[in-house]
Design an enzyme around this catalytic site. Structure first.
Site, short mmCIF file in Angstrom:
data_model
loop_
_atom_site.label_atom_id
_atom_site.label_comp_id
_atom_site.label_asym_id
_atom_site.label_seq_id
_atom_site.Cartn_x
_atom_site.Cartn_y
_atom_site.Cartn_z
N LYS A 131 0.84 -1.20 0.00
CA LYS A 131 0.00 0.00 0.00
C LYS A 131 0.87 1.25 0.00
CE LYS A 131 -2.04 3.48 2.23
NZ LYS A 131 -1.52 4.44 3.23
N ASP A 149 -6.30 0.87 0.71
CA ASP A 149 -6.29 1.05 2.16
C ASP A 149 -7.66 0.67 2.70
OD1 ASP A 149 -7.84 3.17 1.29
OD2 ASP A 149 -7.34 4.33 3.05
#
Length: 223
Positions: A131, A149
């Site tokens: 991420k 996320d």
DNA sequence: ATCCCGAGGG
DNA sequence: CCCTCTGGAT
């Protein structure tokens, strides 16, 4: 309904319309939509590490002081961990984050001092997962990267973009919905919408410009 | 009590 | 898969 292993074309249109509305709601590039303050890719990486389980606003309160003393790989690599901990304390997880920041700076130095600009190199740095790497790729390097996320995950499910829970699989599914250059911005738009409207605890469906296209709202409104 | 732009370890 | 790490905001 015709579906010989291909996705229903009306479903494609529904998704395209949601993406178009998000673009109107939150216009701009990934760089412009990013709300973390930074002046170099290295600083964006540090800010993104700090952003775990923490709001951008809170991160932006501590990074000026952090970057004043430790704004480069060289400075951060030789930082006193206790000093870093004190500076970043209010962002939470501060033992881990301070350790990761310093280790990350050291691995950048070992790699020659230049921040990697691809997924492999970035995610091999200490404290940098997929991420975070995607944030740096899309925001700092203007490369294709779609950070998944907690918001992107939640909205992807509610909006019927996916039925999966594995963030990597969701990333690959979302990749198919937009051209490479729009991937980072799509992620940021879903994050901004997730913070302002499709709030986790109490979604503001009445104020949501996507409600008429949202399976979760339609199911909810059906009684 | 629940959530916030997660990652590493078991 | 699970757990842990953490302070701040609502």
């Amino acid at each position: 309904m015709i579906n010989d292993g291909f996705r229903d074309s009306s479903e494609d249109e529904r998704r395209a319309e949601i993406i178009a509305r998000l673009r109107d709601l939150y216009p701009g590039t990934a760089r412009e939509l990013c709300e973390l303050d930074f002046s170099t890719p290295f600083q964006l990486l540090a800010a993104t590490i700090l952003s775990a389980q923490c709001t951008d606003k809170r991160v932006n309160m501590v990074t000026p002081k952090l970057f004043e003393s430790y704004g480069t790989p060289t400075l951060l690599a030789s930082a006193d961990i206790v000093d870093v901990e004190e500076i970043i304390k209010s962002t939470g997880f501060y033992h881990n984050k301070a350790k990761n920041l310093i280790a990350m700076a050291r691995s950048v130095l070992e790699g020659g001092g230049e921040l990697p600009n691809e997924m492999e190199g970035l995610s091999s740095l200490a404290g940098v997962g997929r991420k975070t790497a995607n944030v740096v790729l899309s925001v700092a390097f203007d490369k294709p990267g779609l950070p998944v996320d907690t918001h992107v995950m939640r909205l992807s499910k509610l909006l019927g973009f996916t039925t999966l829970s594995d963030p990597v699989k969701i990333e690959l599914e979302l990749n198919e919905m937009v051209p490479p250059r729009d991937r980072g911005a799509l992620s940021l738009r879903m994050i901004l919408h997730g913070r302002a409207v499709c709030v986790a605890r109490k979604p503001r469906c009445h104020a949501c410009a996507l409600a008429d296209l949202c399976p979760a709202f339609i199911a909810l409104a059906k009684d």
